[in-house]
Design an enzyme around this catalytic site. Structure first.
Site, PDB file in Angstrom:
ATOM      1  N   CYS A 192      36.457   3.051  27.340  1.00  0.00           N
ATOM      2  CA  CYS A 192      36.044   2.798  28.729  1.00  0.00           C
ATOM      3  C   CYS A 192      35.803   1.314  28.959  1.00  0.00           C
ATOM      4  O   CYS A 192      36.138   0.766  30.013  1.00  0.00           O
ATOM      5  CB  CYS A 192      34.769   3.565  29.070  1.00  0.00           C
ATOM      6  SG  CYS A 192      34.917   5.331  28.840  1.00  0.00           S
TER       7      CYS A 192
HETATM    8  C1  BEZ Z   1      35.570   5.959  24.590  1.00  0.00           C
HETATM    9  O1  BEZ Z   1      35.480   5.474  25.723  1.00  0.00           O
HETATM   10  O2  BEZ Z   1      35.891   5.266  23.642  1.00  0.00           O
HETATM   11  C2  BEZ Z   1      35.306   7.419  24.345  1.00  0.00           C
HETATM   12  C3  BEZ Z   1      34.364   8.076  25.089  1.00  0.00           C
HETATM   13  C4  BEZ Z   1      34.103   9.409  24.807  1.00  0.00           C
HETATM   14  C5  BEZ Z   1      34.807  10.074  23.795  1.00  0.00           C
HETATM   15  C6  BEZ Z   1      35.776   9.395  23.086  1.00  0.00           C
HETATM   16  C7  BEZ Z   1      36.034   8.060  23.360  1.00  0.00           C
END
Ligand code: BEZ
Length: 227
Positions: free
Chosen positions: A46
């Site tokens: 994100c």
């Molecule tokens: C991420 O943004 O890296 C992420 C968020 C939740 C689960 C897996 C990855």
């Protein structure tokens, strides 16, 4: 909760965002909008995505598109996290998140838009409540949903692709054309099947008939540079 499909009216809502409170439809106004959810604040994928959206802000603005993020975190978290996004993002170019991020800790809006993850047991908060998947809604000025995509939490999106689809939608709204595989702005387009061969001669004098049902044409119109 109604099923949201292409052609549905994007549900209206009120929300707290990093840019102040909004009423969604009022906030969209006469623009296009991209509403995109990301699983959670302070998560790696994100962080890369939001930085990219900030760097692409001029491209969205050029197309008359407002962008808004959402995740199931508080405003306080969003505000702290934006500092990280800008700091990390600056490794890739000037990064300054100016678009609003909706705080949805109670998941009201994520539920309304059916964004919550139902399949990834790792995509949950500390209490085990699901975060969202990576959904993208492209909404036109009439508040109609024109594109709807969902990616898993593990896969960062390609925002060039989202801009590409917006170009296709906006060109298709203005001209009686569709766009072929891997099309990008400036490439030849397809004459819409609803255009008769007679009409095509006047509307698209430079078109080529490859098959009776497959006609392509350049679209070198001045309007193209403004969208
Ligand atoms: C991420 O943004 O890296 C992420 C968020 C939740 C689960 C897996 C990855």
């Amino acid at each position: 909760m109604p099923t949201l499909r292409l052609g549905s009216i994007a549900p209206d809502f009120e929300a707290q965002t990093t840019q102040g409170p909004i009423k969604f439809h009022e906030w969209i106004g006469d623009s296009w909008a991209v509403l995109f959810s990301h699983p959670g604040d302070f998560t790696p994928v994100c962080t890369t995505e939001l930085g990219e959206v900030a760097r692409q802000a001029p491209e969205f603005a050029k197309r008359g598109v407002k962008v808004i993020g959402i995740s199931a975190n508080t405003l306080d978290d969003h505000e702290k996290w934006v500092k990280d996004i800008n700091e990390y993002g600056s490794k890739f170019g000037p990064t300054d998140v100016q678009f609003p991020i909706i705080a949805d800790p109670d998941r009201k809006i994520s539920t309304l838009y059916d964004m919550l993850d139902a399949q990834d047991a790792t995509n949950v908060d500390a209490k085990g409540l699901p975060f969202t998947v990576r959904t993208v809604f492209v909404i036109d000025p009439k508040k109609v949903i024109r594109l709807l995509i969902s990616y898993p939490a593990s896969t960062g999106r390609n925002f060039d692709e989202i801009l590409r689809v917006i170009d296709s939608l906006q060109i298709g709204d203005k001209h009686r054309v569709t766009t072929p595989v891997n099309w990008k702005k400036g490439d030849d387009v397809i004459v819409h099947p609803s255009v008769s061969h007679e009409e095509a001669k006047t509307l698209f004098p430079e078109h080529t008939v490859h098959k009776p049902y497959l006609r392509t044409t350049p679209l070198n119109l001045p309007t193209l540079s403004t969208i």
